[in-house]
Design a protein around this motif. Structure first.
Motif: not given
Length: 183
Positions: A156-183
């Motif tokens: 798992l690697i951390w990927v910086t992302n301003e968007n929420c993964l599971t919904c359309r948040c108004n504003g910035v993703n409070p988590n500022k990213g998520h984990f993905e499996i490294q390819k």
């Protein structure tokens, strides 16, 4: 001698205390809004909501909280959060699942964890139809996710992302990213 007496008196207190992670995970039952559900008693605007403060506090814990969230997947304690699409209240394990989905992109859904064929058009429906009422399926899914995480956590690697993964948040993703499996 007084030191020994004090040690023996306080030692049991120390062994029964919760870790900070356990305390935070136990707050799942107090979540009032998730990506799709919210409490009737919540004053959160449904257009603006993509989880409440407790939901995002859990998500912000990132990888340290994942094993504890997996442990909660089998928790069937009913919460105030309603899933209006299916007409039932979330269980603590359901909220843990949604928090995990916001931390890890492409977390296997029910019927995907062991590469089983999905029985419905999307992964969300089987989760509710096959896990909500069936505790054995819920435990089986928890085991599958635990095994999936053990097999993939080092990739798992951390990927910086301003968007929420599971919904359309108004504003910035409070988590500022998520984990993905490294390819």
């Amino acid at each position: 001698m007084k030191v020994l007496i004090c040690l023996f008196l306080f030692l049991p207190c120390l062994t029964f205390s919760q870790t900070e992670t356990e305390r935070i995970v136990d707050s799942l039952k107090y979540v009032k809004a998730t990506r799709k559900g919210r409490s009737i008693n919540s004053n959160i605007n449904s257009k603006d909501s993509c989880g409440d403060q407790i939901f995002w506090q859990l998500v912000k814990q990132r990888q340290i909280i994942i094993p504890s969230l997996i442990d909660k997947l089998s928790d069937t304690t009913i919460t105030e959060v309603q899933n209006r699409q299916f007409g039932m209240n979330y269980r603590v394990g359901d909220i843990a699942f949604e928090v995990l989905q916001e931390i890890i992109k492409y977390l296997p859904r029910y019927n995907e964890a062991n590469e089983r064929k999905r029985q419905y058009g999307c992964g969300y429906d089987p989760y509710w139809f096959e896990l909500y009422f069936n505790f054995n399926n819920r435990q089986k899914y928890q085991t599958e996710i635990r095994e999936w995480y053990k097999a993939n956590k080092d990739n798992l690697i951390w990927v910086t992302n301003e968007n929420c993964l599971t919904c359309r948040c108004n504003g910035v993703n409070p988590n500022k990213g998520h984990f993905e499996i490294q390819k």
